[in-house]
Design an enzyme around this catalytic site. Structure first.
Site, short mmCIF file in Angstrom:
data_model
loop_
_atom_site.label_atom_id
_atom_site.label_comp_id
_atom_site.label_asym_id
_atom_site.label_seq_id
_atom_site.Cartn_x
_atom_site.Cartn_y
_atom_site.Cartn_z
N HIS A 172 0.85 -1.20 0.00
CA HIS A 172 0.00 0.00 0.00
C HIS A 172 0.89 1.25 0.00
CE1 HIS A 172 -3.07 2.93 0.99
NE2 HIS A 172 -2.38 3.29 2.05
N ASP A 202 6.79 20.47 -27.34
CA ASP A 202 6.95 19.18 -26.67
C ASP A 202 8.02 19.37 -25.60
OD1 ASP A 202 7.06 16.38 -26.00
OD2 ASP A 202 6.25 15.98 -28.00
N TRP A 260 7.40 0.23 3.68
CA TRP A 260 7.93 1.01 2.57
C TRP A 260 9.25 1.69 2.91
CZ3 TRP A 260 8.62 6.25 0.94
CH2 TRP A 260 8.40 7.21 1.94
N SER A 282 13.18 5.73 -14.08
CA SER A 282 12.12 6.47 -14.74
C SER A 282 12.07 7.92 -14.26
CB SER A 282 10.79 5.78 -14.46
OG SER A 282 9.72 6.65 -14.68
N SER A 283 12.10 8.08 -12.94
CA SER A 283 11.96 9.44 -12.40
C SER A 283 13.18 10.29 -12.70
CB SER A 283 11.73 9.39 -10.90
OG SER A 283 10.58 8.68 -10.61
N HIS A 343 12.87 12.51 2.82
CA HIS A 343 12.22 13.76 3.14
C HIS A 343 12.02 14.67 1.95
CE1 HIS A 343 9.94 16.06 5.84
NE2 HIS A 343 10.38 17.09 5.16
N GLU A 350 11.52 13.63 -0.81
CA GLU A 350 10.42 12.91 -1.46
C GLU A 350 9.06 13.44 -1.01
OE1 GLU A 350 10.16 10.68 -3.75
OE2 GLU A 350 8.14 9.91 -3.45
N TYR A 408 8.36 16.43 -0.23
CA TYR A 408 8.10 17.67 -0.96
C TYR A 408 7.94 17.41 -2.44
CZ TYR A 408 9.05 19.53 3.53
OH TYR A 408 8.97 19.77 4.87
N SER A 421 -2.11 26.75 -6.74
CA SER A 421 -1.76 28.14 -6.99
C SER A 421 -2.24 28.61 -8.36
CB SER A 421 -0.24 28.34 -6.91
OG SER A 421 0.24 27.87 -5.69
N HIS A 438 14.52 14.13 11.25
CA HIS A 438 13.33 14.21 12.12
C HIS A 438 12.44 12.97 11.95
CE1 HIS A 438 10.85 16.71 8.98
NE2 HIS A 438 10.70 15.43 8.78
N HIS A 439 12.76 12.14 10.97
CA HIS A 439 12.07 10.85 10.90
C HIS A 439 12.72 9.84 11.83
CE1 HIS A 439 9.70 11.88 7.27
NE2 HIS A 439 10.71 12.70 7.06
N THR A 452 6.03 27.27 4.70
CA THR A 452 4.75 26.59 4.48
C THR A 452 3.60 27.51 4.90
OG1 THR A 452 5.93 24.60 5.10
CG2 THR A 452 3.57 24.41 4.84
N LYS A 496 2.85 30.19 2.36
CA LYS A 496 2.03 29.73 1.23
C LYS A 496 0.56 29.70 1.62
CE LYS A 496 4.48 27.54 -2.05
NZ LYS A 496 4.63 26.53 -3.03
N ARG A 552 1.57 1.87 14.57
CA ARG A 552 1.26 1.53 13.18
C ARG A 552 1.91 0.21 12.83
NH1 ARG A 552 5.29 5.64 9.93
NH2 ARG A 552 4.24 4.82 8.10
#
Lengths: 374, 197, 109, 641
Positions: free
Chosen positions: D79, D108, D143, D170-171, D254, D256, D258, D269, D303-304, D329, D332, D451
């Site tokens: 998941h 293109d 994950w 790919s990315s 991290h 990731e 964002y 926006s 911080h993780h 943040t 925004k 979790r």
């Protein structure tokens, strides 16, 4: 009840008691429940000692600030949505084309920054306070995370126990924690996290390293916790218990634990069980090859939980079952149905299925039931 | 292509910009391996450590790789003057030096293996082999690119006016070289000297 | 075809700005000398300055190859930004990571 | 377009179909690729959703065992992987593909074949990961793949290591492609400060990908080497440090976060000003805050790991940097709110989802600040409180924003409107279901529910059980809401109302083209003189400063089209991206099962594919120098990663 159908033995007695309470509560009382802190002993919002209280005291004002900001922003959104919606009688003209307002933007850059700076000071202070060695006299307990149970060793008394850590009330306890040592068991060691929410926040346990955690209970009681770092197959079945006793009770407990296990009288069923414990035959692994019942000589660490005073504990199997004869029989008969293990995989971790006959089972259970210091 | 190249916002070819973008990210790639290596310098699990390095041997192969950058840039220089014949010569010389370097690395790995430094022996060995191995893979890809360049210039697929292609492969090649400049100092020389002291 | 070639030719930006092969060879000679100096630290005892010296030599070699062979000195600054941006980010992040890991090995920090 | 029908020459002709099945397989058109991304994401979204359904079913009541522990662990791991790598990231990529060229006034992307390559690699990487279910079990190490659990063969994490590596190729290819496109293919006059905010956020996102992906690539290589080749990077038995995995993972992980949220911020926006009929409040601040979030985001990874083996000094430092990131943040959020302030709001479905985004994302942001209170983080970490937090950010944030984008640009893609009635039904049920699912998790986490546990322990008490039941009910609501969306999507594609070219009175360049967008995008590449160029072509300011419509509207460019006989060069279709990419299957399985034959076949396939790609003739015949030739040079390197 459904859970009894699907889980052959049912939960711990405490859990069942609470489950019976659940039905009458019903949906109607949601409002009450939302306000209540709940009936659980694994509740981070109900600290029972200084190392849980300090973080709690820190988060409450922060939560209040967050709530204020939440109301402010949502209020602004709702106000805008109502006030500035296009009305049915709108003339179709464009609103004033405002591109920004530097003063306002500086305002909502600086204000949050100031608030955060204010929060940061006690946060940093709190980090050091909680992690440092306690100032007063403290008890040291070594905690080892295994797949999937916690082992405790009291170096001052040379006591081994499992699942339930027994601590004296009002005394800081410094846990020196690590995860399973591959030299000692097939479990190569993975990350675990020790967490008894009412006594302290969690701290990961890392194989090959030592981490520290301070806990302290200010009242006697049984505090629930569980492994909080995902550790594989039976992670959900790896619970922790802290039993806090008054100093006198604690001293008694220590004394009991420091006494060797009694050897059952010759000729009894329990004595047969004791023999099976040491040698099952038929190339089946003996209990004694992984567990320890200390009778004399030196005690040492072992692969599985120390069984010397098994019945001084209330729960077993990673503290997911009450320790009683019925549950013990079910466990010995088919461990995987109680708590999934990986004995048959390349990992070779956990309790094997010993293919016990009824007679062997009777004898072994009879022997294990004698391991009671009281 | 040319029409678009002129229309680009920054006035440079897409491909060159892409190559530089990609090279920028490669630092993060090698940096992580180098960090792991530095962390595990002493974590030899009782097996061989940095004292196993043969600095004189590695110096020679490092020197060969460094000099291949010269032949590479000369190949580009020749191509930019439209001199395909000379370009091919320098390209072959570059690929040849790359092969010498790779051969040296294979030899070095073999010797280390025989002396007991194995991939699964210790975190130190793992990080050494995987770091230098990935650099080797980059060199290998570079050699493939150079040989393709050589072949395609023979078949007329690469024309005298298309020196951008040589330049691009050159950028990649030089990058692989400067990564080795770092590896040679940080992985070989400095730890070795620190041990000798 | 001819228009394309003309376009290609002008596209090869400022070929005349590029160094001559002789200059490239000179750079290579400098690089060779620097490498010899590096390797000599293994044979002779440079004492405390050995490691700082090696780091400086490494940086000089890096800049020479990047600046001359990769044309960063002569090309658009955006290429330098890509390269040194990536390099700086990598240095900062990994230095921080190593610091954090080493700090933890001193349990009181 | 007659100019795109071309003479083919050379030994391997290029495909020429512009429609039909082959056209999709061989397309290099950014719009077609964007659409393929979208539909692939839709499939994976329902797969990931089904997995979350299983999770919620298991946890609906205490002590349930609908799923065994083993299956549950595979399901929650997949998941997470699915929603992060196969849904949110590629859905952003779908928007990047479709919109970047249109918004910057290009025909293109810079490397059309590489773009097709990225798509196929994504698709096959996803399929590869899902085949693990049938080949001995899906990854079950979560994950985040924490070592040393992930090294263990029964964790099936080799699929994770190889599968994510393939998706990373790919990315990374897409990131290089989009960066070059944005930097180098802007229409004349489109300076950086005239770029739409979405383009800014796309640029920042792709830079984050560019710099973060190599880090996870290294971590995955190490994991793969440990798990399959017997290396010792993370094995504590020989002195390896499991914490190194955590650092490398979160150094990527991290940014990731964002990477997943910034595209949605960009979309919102764009939509808020259109829905409020006002320009974005504080364009520069929003742009710089976005860039700041991106780059401060690199400095907060630990911080993780506040409860991991890191010391108090590191904990303090990362607490500070984490608090610091709340500032941009907040900027925004306030700028978005003040975009609505004083406007004339039209509550179309995209606008509703955008407002929902601000509101839900604020909740996720605030719970994020509470995580920075490190002492209490030790209570929140790895509990359902954290699950609630990141779902408010990724679901209430990213997904709300992306769905707003789907409704907003649907007319652009199809020339038809999605049903507003169904859209509003979707929005309200989605909002309700989302809050019902994830709101109670805040509480169940603080009440002690960790979790990643296959069983909800009855001992947590009836309150926690009730919250879990509510969460599971919320899933049911979300499921029906998703069906409403699917129904709306399908019926609108088939028989939606015609939208016209500019149904929203929009502001940015993509609306300058007819809807659906023609193959060549723009008849004439527009010259940009303003931020919100399209709006400025429709409205001017009168002497009192109020905006008034320009009578000619936007039609002038369409009228001009016929007058231009400029030769439009469009990229040709190609088989090679698809053919080459298939090589990842043998390579992938070879790496998982360490079969050197398969690895050899895979590498040979990729190299041969690369050559096919290089020597493929260019149909135009003006020079045989394919536009994206360069990427043939990096393709093998990327493949080697």
């Amino acid at each position: 009840m459904r859970e009894h159908a699907t889980r052959p033995i049912g939960g711990s007695a405490a859990a069942s008691r609470r489950r019976r309470l659940r039905l009458p509560l019903g949906i109607a009382s949601i409002a009450v429940l939302l306000a209540a802190c709940g009936d659980a002993e694994q509740n981070a919002l109900d600290p029972a000692g200084p190392f849980a209280q300090a973080p709690h005291d820190l988060i409450i004002p922060v939560a209040a600030i967050a709530l204020f900001v939440f109301i402010l922003v949502q209020g602004l959104i709702i106000y805008s949505v109502i006030k500035f919606r296009t009305r049915p009688d709108d003339d179709g003209s464009l609103p004033a084309q405002v591109h920004g307002n530097t003063r306002l933007e500086i305002f909502w850059t600086v204000i949050p920054a100031v608030i955060l700076a204010v929060i940061a000071v006690p946060t940093v202070q709190g980090i050091f306070d909680i992690m440092d060695e306690p100032d007063e006299d403290f008890l040291t307990v070594e905690v080892i995370g295994h797949r999937w149970w916690f082992e405790y060793y009291y170096p001052d008394f040379d006591i081994y126990t499992a699942n339930e850590i027994v601590i004296p009330v009002g005394t800081p306890v410094r846990l020196e924690m690590t995860a399973a040592d591959p030299a000692r068991s097939p479990d190569q060691g993975v990350l675990h996290s020790f967490w008894i929410p009412r006594l302290a926040g969690k701290q990961d346990m890392v194989p090959g390293q030592t981490t520290f955690l301070n806990i302290q209970a200010d009242e006697p009681g049984r505090f629930l916790g569980q492994c909080a770092e995902y550790c594989g197959l039976s992670h959900a079945n790896m619970r922790a218990r802290a039993v806090a006793m008054d100093q006198a009770d604690f001293d008694t407990w220590v004394e009991q634990q420091m006494t060797p296990a009694a050897v059952p009288d010759e000729g009894t069923l329990a004595a047969q069980g004791r023999e099976l414990y040491h040698d099952l035959g038929d190339n089946r692994p003996a209990c004694a090859s992984c567990h320890q019942v200390w009778e004399d000589g030196s005690r040492g660490p072992n692969v599985g939980p120390d069984l010397t005073h098994l019945f001084s504990r209330q729960e077993f199997v990673g503290a997911i079952r009450d320790l009683d004869e019925e549950n013990l029989r079910a466990w010995l008969l088919d461990p995987n149905s109680v708590k999934p293990m990986q004995y048959d995989t390349p990992n070779q971790i956990g309790m094997p299925n010993l293919d016990l006959t009824d007679e062997e089972l009777d004898a072994l259970v009879a022997y294990l039931m004698t391991l009671d210091p009281s | 292509m040319s029409a678009e190249a002129h229309a680009t916002t920054l006035g440079m070819d897409h491909r060159k910009l892409a190559m530089w973008t990609f090279l920028g990210s490669e630092f993060l790639f090698f940096g992580a391996f180098v960090s792991a290596y530095l962390l595990y310098l002493d974590t030899t699990a009782g097996g061989p450590g940095v004292e196993i390095f043969d600095i004189p041997f590695t110096s020679v192969s490092s020197f060969v790789l460094l000099m291949s950058s010269l032949t590479m840039v000369l190949a580009h220089s020749a191509h930019s003057r439209g001199d395909l014949r000379r370009m091919r010569l320098w390209v072959l010389a570059t690929a040849g030096q790359g092969m010498v370097f790779l051969g040296g690395q294979v030899f070095e790995f073999t010797v280390f293996y025989r002396e007991g430094l194995e991939l699964g022996g210790s975190p130190f060995a793992s990080s050494f082999f995987v770091l230098t191995g990935f650099h080797g893979i980059h060199v290998f890809v570079g050699i493939l690119l150079l040989l393709s360049l050589y072949t395609l210039s023979l078949t007329g697929k690469i024309k005298p006016n298309q020196d951008l292609k040589t330049e691009m492969i050159g950028l990649y090649w030089h990058f692989v070289d400067i990564i080795w400049v770092i590896i040679f100092t940080v992985v070989y020389l400095i730890p070795e000297i620190a041990v000798l002291d | 075809m001819s228009t394309t070639e003309a376009a290609e030719a002008t596209d090869q930006h400022d070929a005349h700005d590029h160094p001559t092969p002789r200059q490239y060879v000179n750079i290579a000679v400098v690089l060779a000398v620097l490498t010899a100096l590096e390797v000599s630290t293994y044979f002779f005892d440079f004492g405390v300055i050995a490691i700082p010296l090696l780091v400086v030599l490494m940086i000089v070699k890096f800049i020479y190859v990047a600046g001359w062979f990769m044309h960063l000195k002569f090309d658009s600054p955006i290429f330098s930004r890509m390269m040194y941006g990536g390099l700086t980010l990598a240095l900062v992040l990994y230095a921080l990571t190593i610091t954090v890991i080493l700090l933890d090995q001193a349990p009181t920090l | 377009m007659s100019s795109t029908e071309v003479e083919h020459k050379g030994y391997s002709g290029r495909p020429r179909a512009q429609s039909g099945f082959t056209a999709w397989l061989t397309t290099t058109d950014h719009k077609k690729i964007g659409i393929m991304y979208f539909f692939t994401v839709l499939v994976f979204f329902f797969l990931g959703g089904a997995e979350s359904g299983l999770i919620r079913a298991q946890l609906a009541q205490a002590e349930q065992s609908l799923l065994t522990e083993e299956i549950y662990n595979q399901v929650f791991t997949m998941h997470g992987i699915t929603m992060v790598f196969l849904v949110v990231m590629p859905l952003s990529a779908a928007f990047f593909n479709y919109l970047i060229p249109l918004m910057i006034g290009a025909r293109d992307v810079a490397f059309p074949r590489l773009n097709a390559f990225s798509y196929w690699v994504y698709l096959f990487g996803g399929i590869f990961l899902y085949t693990s279910f049938f080949l001995g079990g899906a990854p079950n190490g979560s994950w985040v793949g924490y070592a040393p659990l992930s090294l263990d063969s029964v964790s099936n994490m080799a699929y994770y290591a190889v599968g994510l590596q393939i998706l990373g190729v790919s990315s990374l290819a897409a990131a290089v492609n989009f960066i070059v496109t944005i930097l180098n293919m802007r229409a004349p006059g489109m300076t950086f400060m005239r770029m739409p905010v979405f383009i800014w956020m796309a640029l920042v996102t792709n830079f984050l990908l560019l710099f973060a992906l190599p880090i996870i690539a290294v971590a995955l290589f190490m994991l793969h080497a440990d798990a399959v080749l017997g290396a010792q990077f993370f094995n504590p038995a020989t002195g390896g440090d499991p914490i190194l995995w955590q650092h490398l993972f979160w150094l990527f992980g991290h940014p990731e976060v964002y990477i997943m949220i910034l595209p949605a911020m960009g979309i919102v926006s764009e939509i808020l000003p259109v829905g409020s009929r006002k320009p974005l409040f504080g364009y520069a601040a929003v742009v710089f805050a976005g860039a700041a979030i991106g780059f401060i985001g690199f400095g907060v990874w630990a911080h993780h790991m506040f409860t991991s083996a890191i010391g108090p000094v590191a904990r303090s430092a990362f607490a500070l940097s984490t608090m610091f990131i709340a500032v941009p943040t907040g900027i925004k959020i306030f700028n978005w709110v003040f975009t609505m302030w004083g406007g004339k709001l039209r509550f179309t479905t995209p606008m509703l989802f955008s407002i929902g985004f601000i509101s839900m994302f604020t909740i996720g942001g605030l719970s994020g600040v509470t995580h920075a209170i490190v002492p209490h983080n030790a209570q929140q970490h790895d509990t359902y409180y954290v699950v609630a937090h990141f779902h408010y950010v990724l679901f209430g944030g990213a997904l709300f924003g992306l769905i707003a984008g789907i409704y907003f640009w649907f007319p652009k893609v199809t020339g038809k409107m999605m049903s507003e009635k169904l859209g509003k039904m979707h929005f309200w049920t989605w909002l309700l279901g989302f809050n019902l699912t994830f709101g109670p998790m805040h509480m169940s986490g603080l009440l002690g529910q960790p979790r990643r546990t296959a069983v909800l322990p009855g001992e947590l008490g009836s309150t926690v059980e009730l919250y879990n039941l509510l969460s599971s009910l919320g899933f049911v609501v979300l499921f029906f809401s998703a069906l409403v969306f699917l129904y709306n999507l399908i019926t609108s594609i088939k028989s939606g109302e015609a939208s016209g070219d500019d149904p929203w009175d929009a502001r940015t360049l993509e609306w300058l083209t007819p809807s659906p967008t023609p193959f060549h995008n723009f008849d004439v590449i527009p010259t940009v003189t303003h931020r919100d160029e399209f709006w400025h072509r429709k409205y001017a300011e009168d002497e009192s400063g109020r905006a008034i419509p320009v009578p000619a509207g936007a039609s002038e460019d369409h009228d001009e089209a016929g007058a231009h006989d400029e030769h439009i060069h469009m990229p040709d279709p190609s088989y090679w991206p698809l053919v080459q990419t298939l090589g990842f299957f043998p390579l992938g399985y070879g790496l998982v099962y360490l079969n050197w034959w398969l690895i050899g076949i895979g590498i040979t396939w990729l190299v041969v594919g690369m050559y096919g790609w290089i020597i493929e003739p260019v149909a135009e015949g003006d020079d045989d120098d394919p536009v994206d030739d360069q990427h043939d040079a990096t393709a093998p390197t990327a493949a080697a990663h």
